[in-house]
Design an enzyme around this catalytic site. Structure first.
Site, PDB file in Angstrom:
ATOM      1  N   TYR A  75     -12.197   1.782   0.871  1.00 33.92           N
ATOM      2  CA  TYR A  75     -11.706   0.244   1.045  1.00 33.92           C
ATOM      3  C   TYR A  75     -10.040   0.291   1.298  1.00 33.92           C
ATOM      4  O   TYR A  75      -9.495  -0.586   1.976  1.00 33.92           O
ATOM      5  CB  TYR A  75     -12.082  -0.556  -0.206  1.00 33.92           C
ATOM      6  CG  TYR A  75     -11.674  -1.822   0.046  1.00 33.92           C
ATOM      7  CD1 TYR A  75     -12.313  -2.589   0.602  1.00 33.92           C
ATOM      8  CD2 TYR A  75     -10.514  -2.404  -0.705  1.00 33.92           C
ATOM      9  CE1 TYR A  75     -11.922  -4.123   0.700  1.00 33.92           C
ATOM     10  CE2 TYR A  75     -10.435  -3.751  -0.699  1.00 33.92           C
ATOM     11  CZ  TYR A  75     -10.944  -4.544  -0.026  1.00 33.92           C
ATOM     12  OH  TYR A  75     -10.964  -6.242   0.116  1.00 33.92           O
TER      13      TYR A  75
ATOM     14  N   SER B 286      -5.228  -6.308   1.903  1.00 31.33           N
ATOM     15  CA  SER B 286      -5.203  -5.897   0.304  1.00 31.33           C
ATOM     16  C   SER B 286      -4.227  -5.079  -0.407  1.00 31.33           C
ATOM     17  O   SER B 286      -3.856  -4.397   0.477  1.00 31.33           O
ATOM     18  CB  SER B 286      -6.702  -5.475  -0.292  1.00 31.33           C
ATOM     19  OG  SER B 286      -6.853  -5.026  -1.675  1.00 31.33           O
TER      20      SER B 286
END
Length: 250
Positions: A145, A135
Site C-alpha cells: 500500500y 497517503s
C-alpha cells in the site's frame, strides 16, 4: 461551470470531495461500482448545491469500464480526483498474489491511465487540476500500500513541475488515518484499528486542506501538522525503526 470527475465517489473521501467541489460550484461526474450509493449522493448534491451530477458506474479494474471513464475524461473536464482504492493486510507473504496485482492496478495503473486521458484537453485549454489521493504511507516503508502511494506521490511531484507552467497542476493529497469506512472494508470494526486517538483525521478537513493546496499549485499536500511532523521525523530514522512504528496501525 467547471466539471470535476471523482473516482471512488460512493463513500469516504471520494464523497467528501464531491460535496466540497459541488459547494464551490462544480458540476460533477461521480464514479464508483455502487450505483445505489452514487445515485443517493447525486440526489443529495443536486438538492443542496443545484449543480449537475452525472453518475458513471464503473469498476476501474474492468478494462471496458476503465476505458469508458477514459473516454469521458477525454471529452474535457477541469478537475480529476483519483481517489478509488482499497487496502490489504500488511502480511504480503500471505496475501493472494491476484489481490496484490488488483491492488497495484487500481492504485497505480488506473490512476496513470485516467490522468493520461484527462491531460491533453486540459493542456489544450491551458487549465486543469489533477488530485491524486495518496497517503503518508507513501513516505515510509509500509507494505505494498505504501509502495503504491509512493508511486502516486513521485508521479505527482514530477507532473506538477512538468505541467504547471502550462496551466495544469497535479497534487498528491497525503492524509494519515481518516474516519471513513476504509478500515471497515478491511474487516476492522471501529476501535480495533490499532491507531492512537490523536492520529485520526476527519474527511472534511482532509479534503478542505487538500483542495486548498491544489488551488495553490502544490505538488504534495499533507493535511494536519501532526503528520507533517511525523513524515519529517521518519526521514531521519532508520528503516527498521520506521517499519516497526508504521506497523502499529492498520
Amino acid at each position: 461551470m467547471p466539471t470535476a470527475v471523482i473516482t471512488g465517489a460512493s463513500s469516504g473521501l471520494g464523497s467528501e470531495f464531491a460535496r466540497q467541489l459541488a459547494a464551490r460550484g462544480a458540476d460533477l461526474v461521480v464514479v464508483a461500482r455502487d450505483r445505489a450509493a452514487l445515485e443517493a449522493l447525486a440526489a443529495e448534491i443536486r438538492d443542496r448545491c443545484g449543480v449537475r451530477v452525472e453518475v458513471l458506474v464503473a469498476d476501474l479494474l474492468d478494462e471496458d469500464a476503465l476505458a469508458a471513464v477514459e473516454t469521458r475524461l477525454a471529452e474535457g473536464v477541469d478537475v480529476l480526483v483519483n481517489n478509488a482504492g482499497f487496502g490489504l493486510d500488511l502480511a504480503f507473504e500471505e496475501n493472494p498474489v491476484d489481490d496484490e496485482v488488483r491492488h497495484l492496478r487500481l492504485h497505480v495503473e488506473a490512476a496513470l491511465r485516467l490522468a493520461r486521458a484527462a491531460l491533453p484537453t486540459m493542456l489544450d485549454r491551458g487549465r486543469g487540476r489533477i488530485v491524486n489521493v495518496a497517503s503518508v504511507a507513501g513516505f515510509v516503508p509500509r507494505g505494498t500500500y505504501g509502495a503504491a502511494k509512493g508511486w502516486l506521490i513521485s508521479f505527482s511531484r514530477w507532473a506538477n513541475v512538468a505541467y504547471r507552467p502550462r496551466g495544469v497542476t497535479v497534487t498528491a493529497v497525503c492524509p494519515g488515518f481518516v474516519h471513513t469506512n476504509f478500515h471497515e472494508r478491511l474487516g476492522l470494526p471501529p476501535g480495533e484499528e490499532g491507531v492512537p486517538p490523536g492520529l485520526w483525521l476527519d474527511a472534511e478537513t482532509v479534503v478542505r486542506e487538500g483542495l486548498r493546496d491544489a488551488a495553490r499549485g502544490r505538488a504534495v499536500s499533507i493535511p494536519s501538522w501532526r503528520y507533517k511532523v511525523l513524515v519529517a521525523v521518519s526521514r531521519l530514522l532508520p528503516d527498521s525503526t520506521v517499519v516497526r512504528a508504521a506497523a502499529r496501525g492498520r
